[in-house]
Design an enzyme around this catalytic site. Structure first.
Site, PDB file in Angstrom:
ATOM      1  N   ARG A 243      -7.555  12.162   1.235  1.00 47.25           N
ATOM      2  CA  ARG A 243      -6.520  13.030   1.920  1.00 47.25           C
ATOM      3  C   ARG A 243      -5.244  12.345   1.669  1.00 47.25           C
ATOM      4  O   ARG A 243      -4.164  12.952   2.062  1.00 47.25           O
ATOM      5  CB  ARG A 243      -6.868  12.348   3.551  1.00 47.25           C
ATOM      6  CG  ARG A 243      -6.550  10.958   3.884  1.00 47.25           C
ATOM      7  CD  ARG A 243      -6.789  10.692   5.238  1.00 47.25           C
ATOM      8  NE  ARG A 243      -8.063  10.776   5.774  1.00 47.25           N
ATOM      9  CZ  ARG A 243      -8.587  10.083   6.672  1.00 47.25           C
ATOM     10  NH1 ARG A 243      -7.505   9.269   7.726  1.00 47.25           N
ATOM     11  NH2 ARG A 243     -10.003  10.383   7.190  1.00 47.25           N
TER      12      ARG A 243
ATOM     13  N   GLU B  71     -10.771 -10.110   2.634  1.00 44.63           N
ATOM     14  CA  GLU B  71      -9.511  -9.728   3.284  1.00 44.63           C
ATOM     15  C   GLU B  71      -9.901  -9.734   4.867  1.00 44.63           C
ATOM     16  O   GLU B  71     -10.510  -8.968   5.370  1.00 44.63           O
ATOM     17  CB  GLU B  71      -9.054  -8.219   2.942  1.00 44.63           C
ATOM     18  CG  GLU B  71      -7.741  -7.953   3.739  1.00 44.63           C
ATOM     19  CD  GLU B  71      -7.099  -6.465   2.963  1.00 44.63           C
ATOM     20  OE1 GLU B  71      -7.142  -6.150   2.077  1.00 44.63           O
ATOM     21  OE2 GLU B  71      -6.467  -6.039   4.036  1.00 44.63           O
TER      22      GLU B  71
ATOM     23  N   GLU C 296      -8.332   0.163  -2.873  1.00 44.06           N
ATOM     24  CA  GLU C 296      -9.215   0.018  -1.682  1.00 44.06           C
ATOM     25  C   GLU C 296     -10.506   1.045  -1.464  1.00 44.06           C
ATOM     26  O   GLU C 296     -10.006   2.324  -2.069  1.00 44.06           O
ATOM     27  CB  GLU C 296      -8.313   0.346  -0.542  1.00 44.06           C
ATOM     28  CG  GLU C 296      -8.335  -0.715   0.590  1.00 44.06           C
ATOM     29  CD  GLU C 296      -7.455  -0.327   1.977  1.00 44.06           C
ATOM     30  OE1 GLU C 296      -6.254  -0.896   1.411  1.00 44.06           O
ATOM     31  OE2 GLU C 296      -7.883   0.450   2.543  1.00 44.06           O
TER      32      GLU C 296
ATOM     33  N   THR D  69      -8.475   2.722   8.408  1.00 44.97           N
ATOM     34  CA  THR D  69      -9.561   2.158   8.384  1.00 44.97           C
ATOM     35  C   THR D  69      -9.663   1.393   9.772  1.00 44.97           C
ATOM     36  O   THR D  69      -8.611   0.655  10.362  1.00 44.97           O
ATOM     37  CB  THR D  69      -9.627   1.065   7.503  1.00 44.97           C
ATOM     38  OG1 THR D  69      -8.944   1.728   6.172  1.00 44.97           O
ATOM     39  CG2 THR D  69     -10.981   0.338   7.198  1.00 44.97           C
TER      40      THR D  69
ATOM     41  N   ASN E 263       0.855  -1.141  -0.008  1.00 42.01           N
ATOM     42  CA  ASN E 263       0.072   0.148  -0.012  1.00 42.01           C
ATOM     43  C   ASN E 263       0.691   1.159  -0.083  1.00 42.01           C
ATOM     44  O   ASN E 263       1.836   1.261   0.711  1.00 42.01           O
ATOM     45  CB  ASN E 263      -0.992   0.003   1.153  1.00 42.01           C
ATOM     46  CG  ASN E 263      -1.873   1.183   1.201  1.00 42.01           C
ATOM     47  OD1 ASN E 263      -1.514   2.427   1.171  1.00 42.01           O
ATOM     48  ND2 ASN E 263      -3.143   0.853   1.685  1.00 42.01           N
TER      49      ASN E 263
ATOM     50  N   ASP F 181      -0.195   4.374  -0.189  1.00 42.43           N
ATOM     51  CA  ASP F 181      -0.929   5.761   0.272  1.00 42.43           C
ATOM     52  C   ASP F 181       0.063   6.640   1.202  1.00 42.43           C
ATOM     53  O   ASP F 181      -0.211   7.912   0.850  1.00 42.43           O
ATOM     54  CB  ASP F 181      -2.278   5.395   1.131  1.00 42.43           C
ATOM     55  CG  ASP F 181      -3.136   4.715   0.398  1.00 42.43           C
ATOM     56  OD1 ASP F 181      -3.159   4.551  -0.685  1.00 42.43           O
ATOM     57  OD2 ASP F 181      -4.017   3.976   0.990  1.00 42.43           O
ATOM     58  N   HIS F 182       0.873   6.221   1.738  1.00 48.49           N
ATOM     59  CA  HIS F 182       1.507   7.267   2.759  1.00 48.49           C
ATOM     60  C   HIS F 182       2.535   7.797   2.150  1.00 48.49           C
ATOM     61  O   HIS F 182       3.038   8.979   2.644  1.00 48.49           O
ATOM     62  CB  HIS F 182       2.133   6.530   4.110  1.00 48.49           C
ATOM     63  CG  HIS F 182       1.133   6.004   5.045  1.00 48.49           C
ATOM     64  ND1 HIS F 182       0.193   6.715   5.271  1.00 48.49           N
ATOM     65  CD2 HIS F 182       0.930   4.740   5.627  1.00 48.49           C
ATOM     66  CE1 HIS F 182      -0.627   6.018   6.376  1.00 48.49           C
ATOM     67  NE2 HIS F 182      -0.096   4.888   6.501  1.00 48.49           N
TER      68      HIS F 182
ATOM     69  N   ARG G 121      -9.945   7.698  -0.867  1.00 46.55           N
ATOM     70  CA  ARG G 121     -10.722   7.931   0.162  1.00 46.55           C
ATOM     71  C   ARG G 121     -11.769   9.030  -0.445  1.00 46.55           C
ATOM     72  O   ARG G 121     -11.449  10.070  -1.244  1.00 46.55           O
ATOM     73  CB  ARG G 121     -10.083   8.553   1.425  1.00 46.55           C
ATOM     74  CG  ARG G 121      -9.328   7.420   2.085  1.00 46.55           C
ATOM     75  CD  ARG G 121      -8.821   7.782   3.530  1.00 46.55           C
ATOM     76  NE  ARG G 121      -9.680   7.906   4.465  1.00 46.55           N
ATOM     77  CZ  ARG G 121      -9.925   6.749   5.311  1.00 46.55           C
ATOM     78  NH1 ARG G 121      -8.985   5.877   5.467  1.00 46.55           N
ATOM     79  NH2 ARG G 121     -10.845   6.850   6.228  1.00 46.55           N
TER      80      ARG G 121
ATOM     81  N   HIS H 164      -5.608   3.437  -1.698  1.00 45.27           N
ATOM     82  CA  HIS H 164      -7.155   3.840  -1.074  1.00 45.27           C
ATOM     83  C   HIS H 164      -7.468   5.129  -1.525  1.00 45.27           C
ATOM     84  O   HIS H 164      -7.198   6.218  -0.921  1.00 45.27           O
ATOM     85  CB  HIS H 164      -7.282   3.732   0.344  1.00 45.27           C
ATOM     86  CG  HIS H 164      -8.695   3.678   1.076  1.00 45.27           C
ATOM     87  ND1 HIS H 164      -8.659   3.623   2.554  1.00 45.27           N
ATOM     88  CD2 HIS H 164      -9.654   4.194   0.557  1.00 45.27           C
ATOM     89  CE1 HIS H 164      -9.923   3.657   2.850  1.00 45.27           C
ATOM     90  NE2 HIS H 164     -10.593   4.012   1.785  1.00 45.27           N
TER      91      HIS H 164
ATOM     92  N   HIS I  96      -3.780  -5.203   7.634  1.00 44.82           N
ATOM     93  CA  HIS I  96      -3.954  -4.084   8.743  1.00 44.82           C
ATOM     94  C   HIS I  96      -3.130  -4.308   9.979  1.00 44.82           C
ATOM     95  O   HIS I  96      -3.046  -5.175  10.655  1.00 44.82           O
ATOM     96  CB  HIS I  96      -5.411  -3.832   9.112  1.00 44.82           C
ATOM     97  CG  HIS I  96      -5.727  -2.577   9.363  1.00 44.82           C
ATOM     98  ND1 HIS I  96      -5.192  -1.806  10.357  1.00 44.82           N
ATOM     99  CD2 HIS I  96      -6.322  -1.408   8.706  1.00 44.82           C
ATOM    100  CE1 HIS I  96      -5.715  -0.569  10.488  1.00 44.82           C
ATOM    101  NE2 HIS I  96      -6.191  -0.314   9.371  1.00 44.82           N
TER     102      HIS I  96
HETATM  103  N1  PXP Z   1      -5.869  -3.599   4.386  1.00 45.17           N
HETATM  104  C1  PXP Z   1      -6.805  -2.522   4.453  1.00 45.17           C
HETATM  105  C2  PXP Z   1      -8.207  -2.961   3.833  1.00 45.17           C
HETATM  106  C3  PXP Z   1      -6.646  -1.378   4.910  1.00 45.17           C
HETATM  107  O1  PXP Z   1      -7.574  -0.433   5.174  1.00 45.17           O
HETATM  108  C4  PXP Z   1      -5.200  -0.818   5.300  1.00 45.17           C
HETATM  109  C5  PXP Z   1      -4.794   0.440   5.651  1.00 45.17           C
HETATM  110  O2  PXP Z   1      -5.149   1.241   4.558  1.00 45.17           O
HETATM  111  C6  PXP Z   1      -4.220  -1.911   5.170  1.00 45.17           C
HETATM  112  C7  PXP Z   1      -4.657  -3.159   4.648  1.00 45.17           C
HETATM  113  C8  PXP Z   1      -2.710  -1.735   5.488  1.00 45.17           C
HETATM  114  O3  PXP Z   1      -2.999  -1.440   6.565  1.00 45.17           O
HETATM  115  P1  PXP Z   1      -1.296  -0.930   7.349  1.00 45.17           P
HETATM  116  O4  PXP Z   1      -1.038   0.398   6.827  1.00 45.17           O
HETATM  117  O5  PXP Z   1      -1.608  -0.732   8.762  1.00 45.17           O
HETATM  118  O6  PXP Z   1      -0.438  -1.949   6.732  1.00 45.17           O
END
Ligand code: PXP
Length: 241
Positions: free
Chosen positions: A49, A151, A70, A101, A7, A9-10, A45, A43, A191
């Site tokens: 953001r 998931e 996502e 989330t 992911n 996003d960050h 959103r 994701h 997550h």
């Molecule tokens: N899976 C889902 C459905 C999520 O919402 C997130 C957070 O965006 C993640 C996985 C990834 O979580 P983390 O950033 O804690 O690894």
């Protein structure tokens, strides 16, 4: 075999802090794939953001592995997904005030919406994964609405501190994975997974995909993204059952 979907996003969160163009999440996706990630997760959103529409459209053009969008089951985002056509959509609950989330979907409450969403996505060849707590009722509901995948939310497992709580949460994930597998679903997990708690998840044989963001991007700040992805892949490979 478990695949790693990263992911990114960050990276967009850091970019947006200054409102400029760097660091670019598109470049992050490219590096993650070069390091061996088998999928890219992002994701979009409702409040934009982190990831913006521009990022999603470019990722669709540039991601060579698997693009997992996502998203909330929200009409505006559904229309965007149907236009972009990612490989997979992962449906999550979304609250404006949350930092990330917070929990799994309540599928029974949203049954008709999710049924329609699965139908619309399938018409375009997009697979649907539902982000749920490790709960048999949610798994049964996921099958009923026509999901391809669930998931399993690993957040409670990841946040557990006492050994007894970790064991209890791990047991729920193990049982849920088996139950979902027997119901014909593919299974992902995500997550809160990091370099210290992912090894046990890899030992659950029905789990085929991991979705990991925060820990990999955090490590990347010190090691670079390529090394951070490779370090996680090493953990996965070492711990496959
Ligand atoms: N899976 C889902 C459905 C999520 O919402 C997130 C957070 O965006 C993640 C996985 C990834 O979580 P983390 O950033 O804690 O690894």
């Amino acid at each position: 075999m478990i695949t790693l979907n990263v992911n990114i996003d960050h990276i967009a969160t850091i970019r947006n802090a200054r409102g400029g163009v760097e660091p670019d999440p598109i470049y992050a996706a490219f590096i993650a794939e070069q390091a061996g990630a088998t999928g890219i997760v992002t994701h979009l959103r409702e409040d934009r953001r982190h990831i913006k529409d521009r990022d999603l459209y470019l990722l669709k053009e540039t991601v060579q592995s698997k693009l997992d969008l996502e998203m909330a089951a929200n009409e505006e985002i559904i229309q965007i997904a149907l236009k972009v056509i990612p490989d997979l959509v992962t449906i999550v609950p979304e609250k404006r005030q949350e930092l990330t989330t917070e929990g799994g979907l309540d599928i029974r409450k949203n049954r008709e919406n999710l049924k329609k969403l699965c139908y619309l996505m399938h018409e375009k060849g997009i697979e649907v994964s539902l982000f749920i707590d490790p709960d048999e009722m949610q798994i049964e509901e996921s099958i009923l609405v026509g999901a391809d995948m669930v998931e399993l939310h690993t957040g409670t497992y990841a946040n557990a501190k006492k050994e007894k709580d970790i064991i209890e949460q791990y047991k729920s994930l193990t049982e849920a994975a088996l139950f979902a597998h027997n119901g014909g679903l593919s299974i992902a997990a995500g997550h809160g997974l990091n370099y210290f708690n992912t090894h046990l998840i890899c030992k659950i044989p029905q789990i085929k995909e991991l979705s990991i963001g925060h820990s990999i991007i955090s490590r990347a700040a010190f090691t670079g993204l390529q090394v951070a992805v490779k370090d996680m892949l090493e953990i996965i490979q070492k711990n496959l059952k």
